[in-house]
Design an enzyme around this catalytic site. Sequence first.
Site, short mmCIF file in Angstrom:
data_model
loop_
_atom_site.label_atom_id
_atom_site.label_comp_id
_atom_site.label_asym_id
_atom_site.label_seq_id
_atom_site.Cartn_x
_atom_site.Cartn_y
_atom_site.Cartn_z
CB SER A 135 -1.22 -0.23 1.26
OG SER A 135 -1.31 1.42 1.30
CE LYS A 262 -7.50 -2.53 6.61
NZ LYS A 262 -7.50 -1.00 7.18
O1 SMG Z 1 -0.69 -1.98 6.72
O2 SMG Z 1 0.72 -1.87 4.68
C1 SMG Z 1 -0.24 -1.70 4.70
C2 SMG Z 1 -0.97 -0.47 5.64
C3 SMG Z 1 -2.32 -0.98 4.33
O3 SMG Z 1 -3.68 1.28 3.40
C4 SMG Z 1 -2.84 0.29 4.73
N1 SMG Z 1 -4.15 1.11 5.21
O4 SMG Z 1 -7.58 1.84 4.94
O5 SMG Z 1 -6.72 0.30 4.30
C5 SMG Z 1 -6.78 1.32 4.86
C6 SMG Z 1 -4.93 1.29 5.28
C7 SMG Z 1 -5.14 1.81 7.05
C8 SMG Z 1 -4.10 2.73 7.46
S1 SMG Z 1 -4.23 3.06 9.28
C9 SMG Z 1 -2.92 4.05 9.21
MG MG Z 2 -7.78 0.91 3.91
#
Ligand code: SMG
Ligand code: MG
Length: 369
Positions: A135, A262
Amino acid sequence: MHINRIELRKVFLPYVAPFETSGWREQGSHAIIVRMEAEDIVAWGESPVGENPFYNEENQKTAWTILQDYLAPMLLKTELASPWDVTPAFARVRGNRMAKAGLEFTVWDLFARAHSAAWPACSAARERRAEVGVSVGIQQDIPTLLKVVGAYLDDGYTRIKLKIKPGWDVAPTRAVRETWPDLRLQVDANSIYRLEDGPHLAELDPFNLLLVEQPLAHDDIFDHAKLKPRLRSPLCLDESIVSPDHARWAIELQACDIINIKPSRIGGLGDAVKIHDMAQAAGMAVWHGGMLETGIGRTINVALASLPNFTLPGDISANDRYFKRDIVQNPFTLNADSTLTVPTGIGHGAIVDEDYLDEVTLDRWEISA
Ligand code: SMG
Ligand code: MG
């Protein structure tokens, strides 16, 4: 099983680079790490909460308070026949799912260690590997973004997610798509758009995206159901799915094509497995999201992501994508096929680096039975 002692630690673990979404920017992990003792067994877990309540309603301070004032004392009073008893025991406490998840994960680890087994909830794991991607946060400009994405592709990742927001959506997505025509690519808006933005979001349609994640409000399902037929890109829900009931509502309302799971957002591994199974029965795929977990939460995610209905690569990159040094002695490294290997040791498999954990600990608290 009866738990004798629960210890909580507030940590700050700096990221290799700041992570920016449509609504916030973080310099490091502000997780709460959990250590539990029962019958001479020590187990570990993590609440991957953030510094601020900008992803969901929780942050490190709220989770710290709710864990101390309610959840940890409740757990000490609960006689546990299995880890499935944890979520019902917390039902009186509304919301606060990341705080709950930190304890629930730890109880799974405890039971697995007590039975000298790997993660029981994930014993149905199809494969010993979970496919993963990266991400990529919002960058200062498109040339920087292309450099950052290129570096992850050089590392061996084969799927990229771009964070988007108004003013940083169509143009960066087009630039990445034009540079890498065959790349598996998806975007995540973290709840920044409104239903009226549907025509603008449809401008992403030509880029052959795997999915568009959580464009509308964090607590919405209804408007997403209206938006879905207006987009050709598959629509994914993240923030909105906080329980098996929310998943059922989204499935029945046809509010999405795919669900991001998640376990921390959902309050634990048990309900995450329930959503996985429910989606599978409904013919809907799921994929595994991430909350930039430390090495403890990461190992939980990798095991879960190996279940059969996780059909797209997860946001579970190798530890060095997040931290120069992590609080585990056995970080994941990326396999040549853009996968991480599911740990097969006892419990969740993370071996905690207690010296480094001490260094990054900001505060400690404990309670005994
Ligand atoms: O854990 O690699 C990772 C990040 C993945 O983008 C990511 N998470 O909304 O999916 C999402 C975001 C939330 C991050 S909150 C700091
Ligand atoms: Mg997300």
